[in-house]
Design an enzyme around this catalytic site. Structure first.
Site, PDB file in Angstrom:
ATOM      1  N   HIS A  65       6.426 -13.913  -1.508  1.00  0.00           N
ATOM      2  CA  HIS A  65       7.710 -13.283  -1.177  1.00  0.00           C
ATOM      3  C   HIS A  65       7.507 -12.169  -0.139  1.00  0.00           C
ATOM      4  CE1 HIS A  65       8.651 -14.484  -5.546  1.00  0.00           C
ATOM      5  NE2 HIS A  65       9.563 -15.124  -4.859  1.00  0.00           N
ATOM      6  N   LYS A  81       7.012 -23.504   0.707  1.00  0.00           N
ATOM      7  CA  LYS A  81       6.685 -23.878  -0.683  1.00  0.00           C
ATOM      8  C   LYS A  81       7.798 -24.724  -1.300  1.00  0.00           C
ATOM      9  CE  LYS A  81       5.420 -23.032  -5.133  1.00  0.00           C
ATOM     10  NZ  LYS A  81       6.656 -23.315  -5.821  1.00  0.00           N
TER      11      LYS A  81
HETATM   12  P1  AMP Z   1      11.987 -17.761  -5.449  1.00  0.00           P
HETATM   13  O1  AMP Z   1      11.976 -16.333  -5.890  1.00  0.00           O
HETATM   14  O2  AMP Z   1      10.969 -18.603  -6.128  1.00  0.00           O
HETATM   15  O3  AMP Z   1      13.372 -18.339  -5.466  1.00  0.00           O
HETATM   16  O4  AMP Z   1      11.544 -17.762  -3.938  1.00  0.00           O
HETATM   17  C1  AMP Z   1      12.201 -16.977  -2.970  1.00  0.00           C
HETATM   18  C2  AMP Z   1      11.714 -17.386  -1.607  1.00  0.00           C
HETATM   19  O5  AMP Z   1      10.297 -17.182  -1.523  1.00  0.00           O
HETATM   20  C3  AMP Z   1      11.960 -18.873  -1.315  1.00  0.00           C
HETATM   21  O6  AMP Z   1      12.354 -19.029   0.033  1.00  0.00           O
HETATM   22  C4  AMP Z   1      10.611 -19.477  -1.574  1.00  0.00           C
HETATM   23  O7  AMP Z   1      10.385 -20.674  -0.868  1.00  0.00           O
HETATM   24  C5  AMP Z   1       9.678 -18.379  -1.095  1.00  0.00           C
HETATM   25  N1  AMP Z   1       8.357 -18.535  -1.702  1.00  0.00           N
HETATM   26  C6  AMP Z   1       8.073 -18.776  -3.005  1.00  0.00           C
HETATM   27  N2  AMP Z   1       6.758 -18.932  -3.174  1.00  0.00           N
HETATM   28  C7  AMP Z   1       6.180 -18.800  -1.957  1.00  0.00           C
HETATM   29  C8  AMP Z   1       4.844 -18.867  -1.469  1.00  0.00           C
HETATM   30  N3  AMP Z   1       3.808 -19.112  -2.271  1.00  0.00           N
HETATM   31  N4  AMP Z   1       4.626 -18.672  -0.145  1.00  0.00           N
HETATM   32  C9  AMP Z   1       5.672 -18.437   0.689  1.00  0.00           C
HETATM   33  N5  AMP Z   1       6.959 -18.353   0.301  1.00  0.00           N
HETATM   34  C10 AMP Z   1       7.211 -18.535  -1.006  1.00  0.00           C
END
Ligand code: AMP
Length: 262
Positions: free
Chosen positions: A18, A132
């Site tokens: 994030h 991801k």
């Molecule tokens: P989430 O909190 O899981 O909904 O993710 C929020 C954002 O962070 C989304 O755009 C995800 O794709 C991105 N994200 C989650 N994990 C990763 C990662 N390992 N590397 C890069 N971006 C990520």
């Protein structure tokens, strides 16, 4: 020159993945907004929603240290004053029927609903998403076309732990044994990348699926698809750009990951 707003939507339990989105946003925009909202309308599994990790104090700390300008931390009623029902109004077509769409019915409608609402509140110039969630990036791009929202979508690379496991908030829910085992998903994707050759690629998918199952995972899918439109590829001409995608349960935790093959 006016203010340019970079927006990073998240569900919290923040990790370096994030933060990397936020750092990219900071390089390109004069103001960076992050939202933390565990969106009930995108969970098709109540237990997954109930068990989603919440670590708000440490999230705020990480955001402050990363130089985030604004944190938007709405309540469910603020986001959905008319009630939290999924309206199902986005015509996502094929994208909603394959892979995550197939295994998590309604999930992408909920994703579109929340991102649409967030973008109505936050007038972002740029929206930062992680590779991801490959299919989610495509779905959000499609939603932006459908709703004619004029925000650039910037897709950032997946950040991984040292053993290759893609960083994810859900990793916190893995016990020590499950955590050690989890690197097998990235190894499986890397195996596909190394071994894919033109022709019938179904045996390769099956081999990887079985190997994960033998190692104690419960895979939903091991797929190889067109990197441009996610159509499933069974016979590869050696030319079109491919992405390999895996979703598998490790114990009670469902992990997803993907890798571009060229
Ligand atoms: P989430 O909190 O899981 O909904 O993710 C929020 C954002 O962070 C989304 O755009 C995800 O794709 C991105 N994200 C989650 N994990 C990763 C990662 N390992 N590397 C890069 N971006 C990520």
């Amino acid at each position: 020159m006016g203010v340019s707003i970079g927006f990073v939507p998240t569900m919290g339990a923040l990790h370096q993945g994030h933060i990397s989105l936020l750092e990219t946003a900071k390089k390109n925009c004069s103001l960076v907004v992050c939202s933390i909202f565990v969106n009930p309308t995108q969970f098709n599994d109540k237990a997954d929603f109930d068990n989603y990790p919440v670590t708000i104090e440490s999230d705020i700390d990480k955001l402050e240290r990363a130089g985030c300008d604004v944190l938007f931390l709405p309540t469910v009623t603020e986001m959905y004053p008319q009630g939290e029902t999924v309206n199902g109004k986005y015509n996502l077509g094929y994208l909603e029927t394959v892979l995550e769409g197939k295994y998590r019915p309604g999930h992408f409608q909920g994703v579109c609903q929340v991102v649409h609402r967030l973008l109505n509140i936050i007038p972002a110039n740029n929206l930062y998403l992680g590779q991801k969630d490959y299919q989610q990036c495509m779905v959000i791009k499609k939603m932006m076309q459908l709703t004619k929202i004029n925000t650039n979508v910037i897709i950032c690379p997946t950040l991984r732990e040292d053993d290759g496991l893609a960083m994810s908030s859900r990793n916190m829910r893995l016990n020590e044994t499950e955590r050690k085992k989890s690197a097998a998903i990235f190894e499986a994707l890397s195996f596909i990348k190394k071994n894919i050759v033109p022709g019938d690629i179904n045996p390769l998918k099956k081999q990887v699926f079985l190997r994960l199952a033998e190692n104690g995972f419960k895979p939903d899918y091991v797929e190889i698809a067109s990197a441009d439109n996610l159509s499933i590829i069974d016979e590869w001409d050696g030319k079109i750009k491919l992405v390999a995608l895996i979703a598998a349960f490790n114990g009670k935790v469902r992990l997803i990951d993907n890798l571009l093959l060229q």
